[in-house]
Motif scaffolding. Structure first.
Motif, PDB file in Angstrom:
ATOM      1  N   ALA A 209       0.816  -1.207   0.000  1.00  8.04           N
ATOM      2  CA  ALA A 209       0.000   0.000   0.000  1.00  8.04           C
ATOM      3  C   ALA A 209       0.853   1.261   0.000  1.00  8.04           C
ATOM      4  CB  ALA A 209      -0.934   0.010   1.216  1.00  8.04           C
ATOM      5  N   ASN A 210       2.065   1.172   0.511  1.00  5.92           N
ATOM      6  CA  ASN A 210       2.952   2.331   0.552  1.00  5.92           C
ATOM      7  C   ASN A 210       3.789   2.476  -0.710  1.00  5.92           C
ATOM      8  OD1 ASN A 210       2.096   2.797   3.237  1.00  5.92           O
ATOM      9  ND2 ASN A 210       3.599   1.292   3.983  1.00  5.92           N
ATOM     10  N   ASN A 211       3.861   1.406  -1.507  1.00 11.90           N
ATOM     11  CA  ASN A 211       4.646   1.448  -2.729  1.00 11.90           C
ATOM     12  C   ASN A 211       3.951   0.562  -3.758  1.00 11.90           C
ATOM     13  OD1 ASN A 211       6.563   1.646  -4.723  1.00 11.90           O
ATOM     14  ND2 ASN A 211       8.208   0.631  -3.563  1.00 11.90           N
ATOM     15  N   SER A 212       3.222   1.170  -4.659  1.00 10.14           N
ATOM     16  CA  SER A 212       2.407   0.414  -5.611  1.00 10.14           C
ATOM     17  C   SER A 212       3.245  -0.425  -6.575  1.00 10.14           C
ATOM     18  CB  SER A 212       1.519   1.374  -6.418  1.00 10.14           C
ATOM     19  OG  SER A 212       2.325   2.324  -7.114  1.00 10.14           O
ATOM     20  N   SER A 213       4.512  -0.113  -6.721  1.00  9.98           N
ATOM     21  CA  SER A 213       5.359  -0.898  -7.614  1.00  9.98           C
ATOM     22  C   SER A 213       5.807  -2.209  -6.983  1.00  9.98           C
ATOM     23  CB  SER A 213       6.595  -0.083  -8.028  1.00  9.98           C
ATOM     24  OG  SER A 213       7.371   0.261  -6.890  1.00  9.98           O
ATOM     25  N   GLU A 214       5.650  -2.330  -5.651  1.00 10.73           N
ATOM     26  CA  GLU A 214       6.011  -3.571  -4.962  1.00 10.73           C
ATOM     27  C   GLU A 214       4.794  -4.480  -4.955  1.00 10.73           C
ATOM     28  OE1 GLU A 214       8.719  -4.833  -3.546  1.00 10.73           O
ATOM     29  OE2 GLU A 214      10.032  -3.191  -4.132  1.00 10.73           O
ATOM     30  N   CYS A 215       4.748  -5.444  -5.852  1.00  9.88           N
ATOM     31  CA  CYS A 215       3.598  -6.332  -5.997  1.00  9.88           C
ATOM     32  C   CYS A 215       4.068  -7.778  -6.121  1.00  9.88           C
ATOM     33  CB  CYS A 215       2.756  -5.951  -7.218  1.00  9.88           C
ATOM     34  SG  CYS A 215       2.005  -4.303  -7.126  1.00  9.88           S
ATOM     35  N   ALA A 216       3.135  -8.685  -5.854  1.00  9.57           N
ATOM     36  CA  ALA A 216       3.392 -10.112  -6.017  1.00  9.57           C
ATOM     37  C   ALA A 216       2.116 -10.778  -6.498  1.00  9.57           C
ATOM     38  CB  ALA A 216       3.858 -10.735  -4.703  1.00  9.57           C
ATOM     39  N   LEU A 217       2.225 -11.576  -7.546  1.00  8.44           N
ATOM     40  CA  LEU A 217       1.093 -12.297  -8.117  1.00  8.44           C
ATOM     41  C   LEU A 217       1.148 -13.745  -7.641  1.00  8.44           C
ATOM     42  CD1 LEU A 217      -1.326 -12.481 -10.085  1.00  8.44           C
ATOM     43  CD2 LEU A 217       0.331 -13.097 -11.862  1.00  8.44           C
ATOM     44  N   TYR A 218       0.063 -14.199  -7.011  1.00  9.77           N
ATOM     45  CA  TYR A 218      -0.037 -15.571  -6.519  1.00  9.77           C
ATOM     46  C   TYR A 218      -0.987 -16.320  -7.431  1.00  9.77           C
ATOM     47  CZ  TYR A 218       2.246 -13.696  -2.395  1.00  9.77           C
ATOM     48  OH  TYR A 218       3.139 -13.099  -1.554  1.00  9.77           O
ATOM     49  N   THR A 219      -0.484 -17.319  -8.145  1.00 10.58           N
ATOM     50  CA  THR A 219      -1.259 -18.056  -9.136  1.00 10.58           C
ATOM     51  C   THR A 219      -1.482 -19.487  -8.668  1.00 10.58           C
ATOM     52  OG1 THR A 219       0.722 -18.706 -10.348  1.00 10.58           O
ATOM     53  CG2 THR A 219      -0.329 -16.646 -10.991  1.00 10.58           C
ATOM     54  N   PHE A 220      -2.508 -20.116  -9.228  1.00 12.57           N
ATOM     55  CA  PHE A 220      -2.891 -21.481  -8.890  1.00 12.57           C
ATOM     56  C   PHE A 220      -3.248 -22.206 -10.182  1.00 12.57           C
ATOM     57  CE2 PHE A 220      -3.791 -18.659  -5.447  1.00 12.57           C
ATOM     58  CZ  PHE A 220      -3.454 -19.337  -4.290  1.00 12.57           C
ATOM     59  N   SER A 221      -2.813 -23.431 -10.300  1.00 12.85           N
ATOM     60  CA  SER A 221      -3.163 -24.216 -11.476  1.00 12.85           C
ATOM     61  C   SER A 221      -4.579 -24.756 -11.392  1.00 12.85           C
ATOM     62  CB  SER A 221      -2.180 -25.378 -11.646  1.00 12.85           C
ATOM     63  OG  SER A 221      -2.188 -26.195 -10.493  1.00 12.85           O
ATOM     64  N   SER A 222      -5.174 -24.740 -10.192  1.00 15.22           N
ATOM     65  CA  SER A 222      -6.542 -25.193  -9.989  1.00 15.22           C
ATOM     66  C   SER A 222      -7.416 -24.003  -9.624  1.00 15.22           C
ATOM     67  CB  SER A 222      -6.606 -26.258  -8.886  1.00 15.22           C
ATOM     68  OG  SER A 222      -7.945 -26.550  -8.550  1.00 15.22           O
ATOM     69  N   GLY A 223      -8.534 -23.841 -10.333  1.00 14.18           N
ATOM     70  CA  GLY A 223      -9.449 -22.755 -10.016  1.00 14.18           C
ATOM     71  C   GLY A 223     -10.079 -22.916  -8.653  1.00 14.18           C
ATOM     72  N   VAL A 224     -10.298 -24.160  -8.209  1.00 18.49           N
ATOM     73  CA  VAL A 224     -10.872 -24.398  -6.881  1.00 18.49           C
ATOM     74  C   VAL A 224      -9.943 -23.868  -5.802  1.00 18.49           C
ATOM     75  CG1 VAL A 224     -11.590 -26.184  -5.257  1.00 18.49           C
ATOM     76  CG2 VAL A 224     -12.182 -26.389  -7.677  1.00 18.49           C
ATOM     77  N   ASN A 225      -8.641 -24.182  -5.911  1.00 19.97           N
ATOM     78  CA  ASN A 225      -7.685 -23.705  -4.915  1.00 19.97           C
ATOM     79  C   ASN A 225      -7.575 -22.192  -4.924  1.00 19.97           C
ATOM     80  OD1 ASN A 225      -7.189 -26.373  -4.341  1.00 19.97           O
ATOM     81  ND2 ASN A 225      -5.338 -26.496  -5.596  1.00 19.97           N
ATOM     82  N   ALA A 226      -7.580 -21.587  -6.102  1.00 15.03           N
ATOM     83  CA  ALA A 226      -7.462 -20.135  -6.196  1.00 15.03           C
ATOM     84  C   ALA A 226      -8.656 -19.439  -5.552  1.00 15.03           C
ATOM     85  CB  ALA A 226      -7.324 -19.718  -7.654  1.00 15.03           C
ATOM     86  N   ILE A 227      -9.870 -19.923  -5.846  1.00  9.70           N
ATOM     87  CA  ILE A 227     -11.074 -19.285  -5.303  1.00  9.70           C
ATOM     88  C   ILE A 227     -11.135 -19.476  -3.791  1.00  9.70           C
ATOM     89  CG2 ILE A 227     -13.592 -19.423  -5.287  1.00  9.70           C
ATOM     90  CD1 ILE A 227     -13.443 -20.060  -8.286  1.00  9.70           C
ATOM     91  N   GLN A 228     -10.769 -20.659  -3.296  1.00  8.37           N
ATOM     92  CA  GLN A 228     -10.806 -20.891  -1.853  1.00  8.37           C
ATOM     93  C   GLN A 228      -9.776 -20.030  -1.121  1.00  8.37           C
ATOM     94  OE1 GLN A 228     -10.618 -25.308  -1.357  1.00  8.37           O
ATOM     95  NE2 GLN A 228     -12.429 -24.966  -0.086  1.00  8.37           N
TER      96      GLN A 228
END
Length: 653
Positions: A209-228
């Motif tokens: 929130a203090n630095n918008s350029s500091e980001c991390a994308l968390y991905t999942f190969s399963s849609g069920v795991n991602a939504i949960q």
């Protein structure tokens, strides 16, 4: 006057006679004296042996013996800090453990809808966008204070993303717009399933929130795991803002969860259970918690004499997005142990009878220097947040929670609150999600130092569980049993319970054999000293006195010789400097004083004929011959000035 000549001769001997033993002026003379006088035969043979080959052989044998002694003594020291394990089996009346039971669904979904309406709405929209199906519009009751109005803003800030490819672009499932992926990408699934279609990868992005350029994308190969995972993230944020009293009312009561109860063949009820609120599992109930000072015990093994309960699960009131399995979770533990249901709990199926047989084991390990365990945890620099006896899990969770408060400014919802802290939520801590995921990543990689600080407990109790499952109720007894249970539950007979709402649980001792595993020192101090003596006697024919002699000669005397030589050199240099500055020639007495004439030689014994013979001959002088006798010494002198009377009488006769 009689002692005057003796002192002069002694002083003369000190200046000329070579000094032996501990007062030897050089290390070589000290070592020669030691080898001739020591009890270790190898050293003596090195000095007295004739011939270089024989002397070399004795040197090799002696050094080999010393090496073997050092090796064997090192082995003895290492074995001294080892422990032997003993197993004792006893047959006796055993205390029954505490049994904690939780519904897998923490809160009644019907009571939680007003708090989760916006979150459920966003989840259903994501499912419709991603998978193309809709459940239809459901009527959701809004709370009076419009609880979810502020939460929807945060759902839009952290939406689910559909990663189209790995070119740093993703589609926002909330708005349908594409966005550029900033920062690093973390795949949260332990085993990536390669479906051949990269468009199936979804996840969410967290930014500082203090630095918008500091980001991390968390991905999942399963849609069920991602939504949960995305749902749980927002779910914890919502639950952290609800007071504890309200959450206890939203969860299951003892009357809701427990239908029947038997222990040791006798009936029991909710009074034998103690409620405690678990952040992730809601209201849990512990049988035989010991809070009232009484711990139940059993004197007979078998399923008929353990704990038997029938649980009401109420599958219809489950949260469809939070949990995907039905049943209960239980944990068997000691009364002073905190039940980590989420980590090591055992799941109980519905429409089945689950029998859990137990074997009781007590383990006791030795602390330092035998192992790196802790007795009470008092030596661990981590505050115990659970108000229970120390365990490795308590230490790890407490350490992470402390790091969470220090780094993120708030506490993680799944763990107890430290003093003066509060749980993280969007309103007060908009950066907590990004901070939590970063911190948890360091914790898993053992970069926080918690795994290095926390230690195993030296003593602990363990119940080994054996689980068996049978179909319950049977087809022939299903109808009447469900009707009776429905009646006991207070419902009408024509509306019987569903068997998928029920679970039958039995917890019992398979036998009353108590195993006690303890560590004992493999060697005591007496055995260690005896082994040392055996090795020294075997290889060097040496005793304790010999060891003391070695310490004295090789350490004390050798050090004193080195210091004495340095002192003499310094003293000689200082005397020469003073004489050069005064212009005086060195005195004869100064030249006569050699290394043998030193203050250490304080032996006042009179010289003997043997020591006189050991005087060195002066250089450049002929061999001495027998001197002529001094006849004046043969002159007799009266030893008494007066003659005694009896001798006078003898003389007259």
């Amino acid at each position: 006057a009689a002692t005057g000549p003796g002192k002069k001769i002694t002083a003369r001997l000190k200046r000329t006679l070579p000094v032996r033993g501990p007062q030897a002026p050089t290390l070589s003379e000290l070592m020669r004296w030691y080898c001739l006088n020591t009890n270790t035969h190898g050293c003596r043979r090195i000095v007295v042996s004739r011939g270089r080959l024989r002397r070399l052989l004795w040197i090799l044998l002696t050094l080999s013996a010393v090496g073997l002694i050092l090796w064997q003594c090192a082995e003895l020291l290492m074995n001294y800090y080892t422990a032997s394990v003993s197993v004792t089996v006893q047959f006796q009346k055993l205390p029954f453990p505490a049994v904690t039971i939780c519904n897998i669904n923490p809160y009644k979904y019907s009571a939680m809808k007003e708090y989760l309406s916006e979150l459920d709405k966003e989840t259903k929209k994501a499912l419709e966008t991603f998978y193309g199906f809709s459940e239809g519009k459901s009527k959701v009751r809004r709370s009076v204070d419009d609880w979810n109005s502020t939460e929807s803003d945060f759902f839009q800030q952290i939406p689910l993303l559909k990663v189209e490819d790995f070119s740093r672009t993703a589609t926002d499932l909330h708005s349908g717009q594409k966005r550029k992926i900033e920062g690093s990408v973390f795949h949260k699934d332990s085993s990536i399933v390669n479906s051949g279609d990269s468009n199936n990868i979804i996840g969410f992005q967290l930014c500082d929130a203090n630095n918008s350029s500091e980001c991390a994308l968390y991905t999942f190969s399963s849609g069920v795991n991602a939504i949960q995972e995305w749902y749980k993230l927002h779910y914890m944020n919502i639950m952290a803002q609800i007071p504890l009293e309200t959450k206890e009312k939203l969860s299951y009561s003892a009357e809701d969860l427990l239908l029947t109860c038997f222990f040791d063949g006798l009936s029991c009820d909710k009074r034998h259970f103690t409620r405690f609120h678990h952040p992730l599992h809601g209201n849990c109930y512990t049988f035989n918690s010991g809070e009232n000072g009484t711990i139940l015990s059993t004197s007979t093994g078998g399923s008929e004499y353990g704990l038997q309960v029938v649980l009401y699960i109420d599958e219809a009131d489950y949260n469809p997005f939070l949990v995907t399995s039905t049943g209960a979770k239980i944990m068997v533990h000691d009364q002073n142990e905190y039940p980590f249901i989420e980590d090591i709990g055992t799941e109980i199926e519905t429409a089945a009878a689950t029998s859990i047989g137990m074997h009781f084991t007590q383990s006791r390990r030795l602390s330092k220097p035998y192992s790196d365990c802790t007795e009470t945890g008092a030596d661990i620099p981590v505050e115990n947040l659970y108000n229970k006896s120390y365990s490795l899990q308590i230490c790890l969770h407490s350490c992470f929670q402390k790091a969470m408060v220090d780094s993120c400014g708030c506490a993680q919802y799944a763990q107890p609150l430290p003093t003066g802290a509060e749980y993280c939520n969007y309103k007060k801590n908009p950066n907590w999600m990004y901070c939590y995921y970063r911190l948890h990543e360091k914790f898993v990689k053992e970069q926080l130092g918690c795994q290095q600080i926390c230690k195993d407990a030296c003593s602990f109790k363990e119940w080994a569980l054996t689980t068996s499952i049978a179909q319950w109720p049977s087809v022939v007894s299903e109808d009447w049993m469900l009707r009776v249970l429905s009646w006991d539950k207070g419902q009408k007979l024509n509306k019987k319970l569903n068997k998928t709402d029920l679970a039958n649980l039995m917890v019992f001792y398979k036998d009353l054999n108590e195993r006690f595993i303890s560590e004992n020192p493999a060697n005591t101090l007496v055995i260690l000293l005896s082994n040392f003596g055996g090795q020294l006697g075997l290889w060097m024919s040496c005793s304790v006195v010999c060891v003391i002699e070695i310490v004295e000669v090789f350490f004390i005397d050798s050090l004193s010789i080195v210091l004495r030589r340095q002192w003499q050199r310094a003293k000689k240099w200082w005397s020469g400097r003073q004489q050069r500055s005064s212009g005086k020639a060195p005195q004869a007495s100064d030249l006569e004083r050699q290394g043998h004439d030193n203050p250490v030689c304080i032996d006042e014994d009179l010289p003997t004929f043997t020591t006189a013979l050991r005087l060195p001959l002066p250089q450049d002088s002929p061999l001495p011959r027998t001197p002529p006798p001094n006849y004046s010494t043969l002159r007799l002198e009266t030893a008494f000035t007066e003659q005694l009377p009896d001798t006078l009488e003898l003389g007259q006769h």
